[in-house]
Each structure stands twice: as C-alpha cells, then as structure tokens.
Scaffold this motif. Structure first.
Motif, PDB file in Angstrom:
ATOM      1  N   VAL A  72     -19.747 -31.523 -60.419  1.00 20.56           N
ATOM      2  CA  VAL A  72     -20.120 -31.600 -58.992  1.00 20.56           C
ATOM      3  C   VAL A  72     -19.792 -32.975 -58.416  1.00 20.56           C
ATOM      4  O   VAL A  72     -19.173 -33.111 -57.347  1.00 20.56           O
ATOM      5  CB  VAL A  72     -21.623 -31.284 -58.821  1.00 20.56           C
ATOM      6  CG1 VAL A  72     -22.066 -31.587 -57.382  1.00 20.56           C
ATOM      7  CG2 VAL A  72     -21.898 -29.820 -59.153  1.00 20.56           C
ATOM      8  N   VAL A  73     -20.202 -34.036 -59.135  1.00 18.64           N
ATOM      9  CA  VAL A  73     -19.969 -35.397 -58.646  1.00 18.64           C
ATOM     10  C   VAL A  73     -18.470 -35.693 -58.568  1.00 18.64           C
ATOM     11  O   VAL A  73     -17.982 -36.281 -57.583  1.00 18.64           O
ATOM     12  CB  VAL A  73     -20.679 -36.426 -59.537  1.00 18.64           C
ATOM     13  CG1 VAL A  73     -20.310 -37.844 -59.118  1.00 18.64           C
ATOM     14  CG2 VAL A  73     -22.189 -36.229 -59.474  1.00 18.64           C
ATOM     15  N   SER A  74     -17.712 -35.268 -59.595  1.00 19.00           N
ATOM     16  CA  SER A  74     -16.274 -35.530 -59.571  1.00 19.00           C
ATOM     17  C   SER A  74     -15.596 -34.726 -58.454  1.00 19.00           C
ATOM     18  O   SER A  74     -14.619 -35.204 -57.850  1.00 19.00           O
ATOM     19  CB  SER A  74     -15.646 -35.169 -60.923  1.00 19.00           C
ATOM     20  OG  SER A  74     -15.850 -33.787 -61.228  1.00 19.00           O
ATOM     21  N   GLY A  75     -16.140 -33.522 -58.179  1.00 13.86           N
ATOM     22  CA  GLY A  75     -15.587 -32.741 -57.064  1.00 13.86           C
ATOM     23  C   GLY A  75     -15.800 -33.442 -55.738  1.00 13.86           C
ATOM     24  O   GLY A  75     -14.905 -33.461 -54.870  1.00 13.86           O
ATOM     25  N   ILE A  76     -17.009 -34.041 -55.579  1.00 14.86           N
ATOM     26  CA  ILE A  76     -17.293 -34.792 -54.350  1.00 14.86           C
ATOM     27  C   ILE A  76     -16.358 -35.996 -54.228  1.00 14.86           C
ATOM     28  O   ILE A  76     -15.795 -36.281 -53.148  1.00 14.86           O
ATOM     29  CB  ILE A  76     -18.765 -35.233 -54.323  1.00 14.86           C
ATOM     30  CG1 ILE A  76     -19.686 -33.999 -54.257  1.00 14.86           C
ATOM     31  CG2 ILE A  76     -19.029 -36.173 -53.164  1.00 14.86           C
ATOM     32  CD1 ILE A  76     -21.158 -34.331 -54.408  1.00 14.86           C
ATOM     33  N   LEU A  77     -16.179 -36.712 -55.338  1.00 18.95           N
ATOM     34  CA  LEU A  77     -15.298 -37.876 -55.319  1.00 18.95           C
ATOM     35  C   LEU A  77     -13.858 -37.477 -55.026  1.00 18.95           C
ATOM     36  O   LEU A  77     -13.136 -38.197 -54.308  1.00 18.95           O
ATOM     37  CB  LEU A  77     -15.367 -38.607 -56.667  1.00 18.95           C
ATOM     38  CG  LEU A  77     -16.702 -39.292 -57.000  1.00 18.95           C
ATOM     39  CD1 LEU A  77     -16.665 -39.880 -58.410  1.00 18.95           C
ATOM     40  CD2 LEU A  77     -17.008 -40.403 -55.976  1.00 18.95           C
ATOM     41  N   ALA A  78     -13.427 -36.323 -55.563  1.00 19.84           N
ATOM     42  CA  ALA A  78     -12.067 -35.857 -55.296  1.00 19.84           C
ATOM     43  C   ALA A  78     -11.908 -35.475 -53.834  1.00 19.84           C
ATOM     44  O   ALA A  78     -10.840 -35.690 -53.223  1.00 19.84           O
ATOM     45  CB  ALA A  78     -11.736 -34.662 -56.195  1.00 19.84           C
ATOM     46  N   ALA A  79     -12.991 -34.917 -53.249  1.00 23.19           N
ATOM     47  CA  ALA A  79     -12.920 -34.520 -51.837  1.00 23.19           C
ATOM     48  C   ALA A  79     -12.719 -35.728 -50.936  1.00 23.19           C
ATOM     49  O   ALA A  79     -12.072 -35.633 -49.872  1.00 23.19           O
ATOM     50  CB  ALA A  79     -14.187 -33.766 -51.442  1.00 23.19           C
ATOM     51  N   TYR A  80     -13.255 -36.862 -51.353  1.00 26.36           N
ATOM     52  CA  TYR A  80     -13.077 -38.091 -50.577  1.00 26.36           C
ATOM     53  C   TYR A  80     -11.834 -38.871 -51.008  1.00 26.36           C
ATOM     54  O   TYR A  80     -11.622 -40.001 -50.564  1.00 26.36           O
ATOM     55  CB  TYR A  80     -14.312 -38.988 -50.717  1.00 26.36           C
ATOM     56  CG  TYR A  80     -15.489 -38.494 -49.905  1.00 26.36           C
ATOM     57  CD1 TYR A  80     -15.602 -38.822 -48.541  1.00 26.36           C
ATOM     58  CD2 TYR A  80     -16.475 -37.722 -50.486  1.00 26.36           C
ATOM     59  CE1 TYR A  80     -16.682 -38.375 -47.794  1.00 26.36           C
ATOM     60  CE2 TYR A  80     -17.555 -37.262 -49.757  1.00 26.36           C
ATOM     61  CZ  TYR A  80     -17.659 -37.592 -48.403  1.00 26.36           C
ATOM     62  OH  TYR A  80     -18.724 -37.141 -47.666  1.00 26.36           O
ATOM     63  N   GLY A  81     -11.043 -38.285 -51.923  1.00 32.45           N
ATOM     64  CA  GLY A  81      -9.800 -38.922 -52.347  1.00 32.45           C
ATOM     65  C   GLY A  81      -9.972 -40.084 -53.284  1.00 32.45           C
ATOM     66  O   GLY A  81      -9.052 -40.888 -53.466  1.00 32.45           O
ATOM     67  N   ARG A  82     -11.155 -40.151 -53.941  1.00 32.40           N
ATOM     68  CA  ARG A  82     -11.405 -41.259 -54.856  1.00 32.40           C
ATOM     69  C   ARG A  82     -10.769 -41.041 -56.228  1.00 32.40           C
ATOM     70  O   ARG A  82     -10.397 -41.998 -56.900  1.00 32.40           O
ATOM     71  CB  ARG A  82     -12.917 -41.465 -55.026  1.00 32.40           C
ATOM     72  CG  ARG A  82     -13.657 -41.748 -53.717  1.00 32.40           C
ATOM     73  CD  ARG A  82     -13.413 -43.182 -53.260  1.00 32.40           C
ATOM     74  NE  ARG A  82     -13.928 -44.127 -54.237  1.00 32.40           N
ATOM     75  CZ  ARG A  82     -15.180 -44.557 -54.266  1.00 32.40           C
ATOM     76  NH1 ARG A  82     -16.046 -44.096 -53.366  1.00 32.40           N
ATOM     77  NH2 ARG A  82     -15.564 -45.430 -55.166  1.00 32.40           N
ATOM     78  N   ILE A  83     -10.658 -39.775 -56.644  1.00 35.43           N
ATOM     79  CA  ILE A  83     -10.051 -39.455 -57.930  1.00 35.43           C
ATOM     80  C   ILE A  83      -9.157 -38.237 -57.774  1.00 35.43           C
ATOM     81  O   ILE A  83      -9.289 -37.467 -56.819  1.00 35.43           O
ATOM     82  CB  ILE A  83     -11.119 -39.165 -59.025  1.00 35.43           C
ATOM     83  CG1 ILE A  83     -12.021 -38.012 -58.590  1.00 35.43           C
ATOM     84  CG2 ILE A  83     -11.921 -40.421 -59.333  1.00 35.43           C
ATOM     85  CD1 ILE A  83     -13.040 -37.621 -59.662  1.00 35.43           C
ATOM     86  N   SER A  84      -8.253 -38.060 -58.766  1.00 41.10           N
ATOM     87  CA  SER A  84      -7.312 -36.928 -58.717  1.00 41.10           C
ATOM     88  C   SER A  84      -7.867 -35.737 -59.488  1.00 41.10           C
ATOM     89  O   SER A  84      -8.822 -35.853 -60.261  1.00 41.10           O
ATOM     90  CB  SER A  84      -5.968 -37.345 -59.330  1.00 41.10           C
ATOM     91  OG  SER A  84      -6.130 -37.638 -60.712  1.00 41.10           O
ATOM     92  N   VAL A  85      -7.209 -34.572 -59.301  1.00 38.17           N
ATOM     93  CA  VAL A  85      -7.606 -33.361 -60.025  1.00 38.17           C
ATOM     94  C   VAL A  85      -7.384 -33.549 -61.523  1.00 38.17           C
ATOM     95  O   VAL A  85      -8.185 -33.117 -62.348  1.00 38.17           O
ATOM     96  CB  VAL A  85      -6.806 -32.143 -59.509  1.00 38.17           C
ATOM     97  CG1 VAL A  85      -7.142 -30.902 -60.334  1.00 38.17           C
ATOM     98  CG2 VAL A  85      -7.090 -31.903 -58.038  1.00 38.17           C
ATOM     99  N   GLY A  86      -6.297 -34.188 -61.901  1.00 40.64           N
ATOM    100  CA  GLY A  86      -6.025 -34.433 -63.323  1.00 40.64           C
ATOM    101  C   GLY A  86      -7.084 -35.311 -63.948  1.00 40.64           C
ATOM    102  O   GLY A  86      -7.486 -35.087 -65.107  1.00 40.64           O
ATOM    103  N   LEU A  87      -7.579 -36.319 -63.222  1.00 40.45           N
ATOM    104  CA  LEU A  87      -8.622 -37.190 -63.754  1.00 40.45           C
ATOM    105  C   LEU A  87      -9.899 -36.391 -63.987  1.00 40.45           C
ATOM    106  O   LEU A  87     -10.620 -36.610 -64.977  1.00 40.45           O
ATOM    107  CB  LEU A  87      -8.882 -38.342 -62.793  1.00 40.45           C
ATOM    108  CG  LEU A  87      -9.802 -39.475 -63.313  1.00 40.45           C
ATOM    109  CD1 LEU A  87      -9.379 -40.806 -62.727  1.00 40.45           C
ATOM    110  CD2 LEU A  87     -11.265 -39.201 -62.971  1.00 40.45           C
ATOM    111  N   ILE A  88     -10.189 -35.450 -63.060  1.00 41.82           N
ATOM    112  CA  ILE A  88     -11.374 -34.599 -63.243  1.00 41.82           C
ATOM    113  C   ILE A  88     -11.250 -33.802 -64.539  1.00 41.82           C
ATOM    114  O   ILE A  88     -12.196 -33.709 -65.323  1.00 41.82           O
ATOM    115  CB  ILE A  88     -11.533 -33.644 -62.041  1.00 41.82           C
ATOM    116  CG1 ILE A  88     -11.835 -34.433 -60.770  1.00 41.82           C
ATOM    117  CG2 ILE A  88     -12.637 -32.625 -62.316  1.00 41.82           C
ATOM    118  CD1 ILE A  88     -11.893 -33.580 -59.511  1.00 41.82           C
TER     119      ILE A  88
END
Length: 606
Positions: A283-299
């Motif tokens: 959930v947290v990584s999805g939120i961070l990805a939504a804000y462009g903080r991390i990539s899908v591969g990093l998740i």
C-alpha cells in the motif's frame, strides 16, 4: 520471496520444533572449548564460508534483477539479457548450494568422527569408579545422542547460519538504498517476529526440558525392563512393568503435546505478520509510486526483499533452539572429558617383568564412599606360590580385595604390596598383566567362543585354546555348538548357560597363564561333579602360582594353604584350615553350618 529463489526448507522448521530443547549453562565457554576440540579437523571451512557468501549473493541479487526486468518491460526496453542473467543466477545458486552440502558433509562428519573418537578414548581411560556411579544407559546417550545433536547442528545449521548472516546484511543494505521509509516498515515486522519468537520459546523451553527429563526416565525404565526381563517374568511383574511404562509414556505424551502446541503457534503467526507487512509495504509503495517517488520495478524488488528479509529471522530462531540443545550436549560431553582418568604411572614407575607373586595387605582401609569403609584395617600376607582363600559372609568385603589388587580402585589408607613394593610404584599395564582373574559375574563378548577364550592373547595357537578349554571342562560342550569354537555366543554369552559361561571365563584365565590368579567364586555356577573335575585340574595347573580364592562354599577352599576370614570388613581370624578348625571360631562354625546344610539337602533328596 520469489518462488524460484526461495532457499531450501530449513531442516529446523516445522518438522524439528518438537525436538527437546535443553538450555546450556555456559554457551560462550562451551563453544570456545568445542572450537578448540575440533582443531586440526576444520579444513575446508574457508571454502564453505566463501560458498555461503556466493549463495547469499544470488539470493540478494535475484529480486534486484527481477525489478530491473519489470521496469524494462514497463518502459518498453528489451529485457532478454536480464532474463538470461537471471536464469544463470538461478543455475549458479543451485550449483553453489550443492557444493555447500558436499563440503559440509565432509567437514561435519570429520569433526564428529574426531569428537566421538576423543570421547570414546577418554571413557576407556576412566577408572571403574566412574562407571559404578553412573547409569550405563545415560553414558551411552552421551556417546550417541549428544554427539548426534552436535552432528546435526554442524551439518545442517552451520551452512544455513552463514548464508543467512550474509543474506540479512546484503538485503538490508539494498533495502536501505532502495527506500528508507519502506525499510523502516519492514523492520517493524522483524521486531514483531522477534518478540513473538521470544515469547513462544520462553514457554517451549521449559516444556521441552521437562519432556527431555521424562524421556530419560522412560528410557531408563525400558533399559531396566529389557535387561531384567527374566526377573520380571519370574516374579510375574509384567503388569506392573507395563503400568509404569504407560504412566511415564502418558506423561511424556501430555508434556510433548503442550510443547508441540506452543511451538506450533510460531509459524502461522509469523506468516500472519509477514502477510500484513506485505500488504502495508504494497500500500505504502503504491502511494509513493502514485506520487512518482518510486518506479514499478522498485516496488516489485522491494516486495520480494521484504519477504526475504523476515524469513531468515524465523529460521535462525529455530536453528538457535537446536543450537542450544547441541551446546548442552557438548557440555555433557565435556563433563566426561573433564573427569580424572585412572592414575597415571609415576615418572619413575617400575616395570614388572618377572614377579615372584608375593602379595601383602598392610593396614588397608577402603570404601567406595569414603565415609562408609568396606575394608577396615585389613592385614594379611600371601606368600609367593601359595594358595590363600578368603571367606566370609556376603558384604564382608571379599570381592573388594580383587578390585584393589588389580587397581580398579586405590586404597584410602594403608598399602598393598607386591614383591615388597606398593602396587602404585609399578606400571599399571604391567601390573594388570600379572593377574589372571575369574569373577563370579562373567564378562563375555558377542564374538566367537575362540575369540572370547583368547581375549587379550594375540596370535595364540588353536591347540593352546583347546587345551585351556579342556582343562576348564568346556571343550565337550563347545564342540557341540553349531560352529564349534567359531560359534558367536551373543551379548555377554547370552546363548550359553551360566555354567558354560563360567567355564569359558576359566579357560580364558588359564590361557593367560599369569603368575598370580584371582578366583572369585570361579566354580559357583558348576554342578558338584564338574566343580570337582575343574577344581582338580586347576590345582594341577596352578601349582607353583600365587592363588587368591574368594569363596562362600567351604569345599572350594579345602586345598588352601592359608585362610583369611573376613567379618564386617575386618580380619576376624586367619591361619591354616587345621588351625582354624582347632580354634573353633567363625571358620569352624561356617564349615559346620554348610556341612549340616549339605546333609539336610542329601536327606531331603533321599
């Protein structure tokens, strides 16, 4: 954790949690001593550590490659090379783990061989008093179960422990580099698993220790029941024996069930914590990805790392439980290794090559427990080449004289002299070679009749073996056995009667041809006819030797030159048979009592 790169199931997982855990008294000290004990047997540990580092590297790098491949596919870039590299990584991981097992099998078994050999050599050097004061089954448990616990820990745990150590450090470094916030969330699950493991093992440790205690009691009951089964049947105690066994077995089942239930909580609750952690990280990584903080591969990579990061801690907890049991077993082994061996020969110990055979007990006091003396100020002399008999009631201390002469024990005070010198001044091996011993309780081995008679006499001719057997009255029944002298006789001569075992024991002593012969009720298991024949043969063969005879039956000592009568650990009287009969003391009363008993039995038979 990715299904493909999941490490092999730990041998200390669900199948091992029911194993009794015994907490060591001094973990660090025992580990240090165990390390010192294995000196010279650790070749290959460096290679094993290198392979563990490589194995952990493949586990660490695989999620990173998977995440990079996912990012490449998501952005439309080629990912074939990454997938090929990932396949090569998997193949390397399999090869490295195979080499780990190969090296560990060789190293572990070499170390265990050394430990078991060291322990067995030590047990051979211990005095008889050590074995008299301990249950033999318990000592066997140390030589087998405790060594096996160490073997299992070394063979199965060491490689996993090294691999997990490298894995945790490597994954932590990569997780911190990928995302600090997500790493902090992953740490929460690890901390919860640590608290859970600590809480559960606090309860299971007590239960497993109790389980081990009851198991030891149960094993003792089984050993006594099997070894004394003839007495159990003779006294009709089968029902009571079964009741005692079932009581202990039921108690063991009750405690083991509680231990299994408590230990069974660990894995399901750990999975719950890991799954909740997985959801939170997702959930947290999805939120961070939504804000462009991390990539899908990093998740993708981080989710795999979060799974891998918590799993080693659970396995290490299980390994630690078994590790404690192994260290506790090592402590039990070191307890034996610390025992004082038989007294070593003094630097100026004398050789004993041609003893005359003169023996003298001078004011000897001795007790198996120092505060309870068995012999009290005993003094008598056995001139060389004479036959001296020691008689007395049961418990008077007669057999103890033989234990002292052969230096199975040393006197508490006074001295025993051989040819005018204290026994302790001679080399122990030479001293024991001087005596030929026949005990009432025969000690035979599960080898052939020939090997039992020639025990301690290498390369002896078959003719001499048969001659000794003939003298002991054993040749006729030996030749009737299925394979004659080559017939295995079972553990402690289980396939022979008591009289047959005793005759083989006499033949063994005759073959040794020692200058001093100790006979402790040597013909007690023979009938009157065979006893008379063997006694006559012994008298001829033992002519000129020093003979000490321990006897209850007066006809056994009829040909003695000198008789010593023991009563309550003291010399009540001594002299020739004629002198003692004329004196009318204890010896005469014993002779008359046995004569009346023999006459009564004869009249009864008539």
């Amino acid at each position: 954790m990715s299904k493909e790169m999941a490490p092999p199931p730990s041998s200390f997982g669900k199948g091992q949690r029911g194993k009794p855990v015994v907490k060591p008294k001094d973990m660090k000290g025992t580990l240090r001593r165990l390390w010192e004990l294995t000196q010279g047997q650790r070749q290959g540990l460096g290679w094993l550590m290198l392979l563990s580092a490589v194995a952990s590297a493949s586990t660490i790098l695989s999620p990173l490659l998977i995440g990079t491949a996912v990012t490449a596919i998501d952005t439309g870039n080629p990912a074939l090379q990454l997938l090929i590299l990932l396949a090569a990584l998997y193949l390397t991981d399999w090869l490295v783990r195979f080499l780990q097992q190969f090296f560990m099998a060789a190293i572990g078994q070499r170390i265990i061989l050394h430990i078991r050999s060291t322990l067995f050599e030590k047990m051979k050097a211990l005095p008889l008093s050590f074995f008299d004061s301990r249950q033999h089954g318990e000592l066997m448990s140390r030589l087998t179960n405790d060594v096996d616990n160490i073997s299992t820990t070394i063979s199965d745990s060491l490689t996993q422990l090294m691999t997990y150590g490298f894995t945790i450090i490597g994954i932590l470094c990569i997780m911190l580099r990928l995302s600090l916030p997500l790493t902090c969330i992953a740490f929460i699950s690890v901390w919860l698993i640590f608290l859970l493991t600590r809480t559960i093992t606090k309860h299971t440790r007590k239960l497993f220790a109790q389980q081990q205690q009851i198991l030891g009691k149960l094993n003792g009951q089984v050993e006594e029941s099997i070894s004394g089964l003839n007495m159990v049947k003779a006294f009709g105690r089968e029902a009571e024996m079964t009741e005692q066994f079932e009581e202990s077995n039921a108690r063991l089942c009750q405690v083991a069930t509680k231990a299994q239930i408590w230990s069974g909580f660990l894995m399901p609750l750990t999975n719950v914590i890991n799954n909740l952690n997985f959801v939170i990280v997702a959930v947290v990584s999805g939120i961070l990805a939504a804000y462009g903080r991390i990539s899908v591969g990093l998740i993708s990579s981080f989710l795999l790392y979060s799974r891998q990061f918590s799993r080693p801690f659970v396995d290490i907890a299980n390994i630690y439980n078994n590790f404690q049991t192994a260290v506790a077993g090592a402590e039990r082994i070191f307890e034996i290794l610390e025992e004082e061996p038989e007294p070593a020969d003094a630097p100026d110990a004398l050789p004993l090559t041609a003893p005359r055979g003169e023996v003298e007990f001078s004011h000897v006091t001795f007790g198996y427990q120092a505060q309870e003396p068995v012999l009290k100020d005993v003094s008598f002399r056995v001139p060389a080449g004479t036959r001296v008999a020691v008689v007395g009631s049961t418990g008077a201390g007669k057999t103890t004289l033989i234990n002292l002469l052969t230096r199975f024990y040393d006197v508490n005070s006074g001295s025993i002299l051989l040819d005018g010198r204290d026994l302790r001044q001679y080399r122990l091996q030479d001293l024991r070679r001087t005596f030929g011993v026949v005990l009432q309780d025969t000690a035979l081995f599960g080898m052939s009749v020939r090997d039992n008679i020639s025990y301690g006499n290498k390369d002896v001719l078959p003719e001499r073996i048969r001659a000794a057997a003939k003298t002991a009255g054993a040749d006729s029944f030996i030749r009737r056995l299925p394979q004659g002298y080559d017939t295995p006789i079972g553990e402690n001569g289980a396939k022979l009667s008591g009289g047959e075992r005793q005759r083989i024991s006499i033949a063994r002593a005759l073959l040794k041809n020692a200058p001093i012969v100790l006979l402790d009720e040597a013909t007690a298991s023979l009938d009157v006819e065979n006893e008379t024949k063997v006694q006559g043969a012994l008298s001829r063969l033992l002519a000129g030797k020093t003979v000490l005879v321990i006897a209850h039956r007066m006809r056994t000592v009829a040909g003695a030159d000198h008789i010593v009568v023991l009563e309550n650990g003291r010399v009540a009287e001594q002299g020739t048979p004629a002198e003692l009969m004329e004196k009318g003391g204890l010896y005469r009363r014993m002779v008359e009592l046995q004569s009346h008993s023999a006459q009564w039995q004869l009249n009864g038979n008539e």
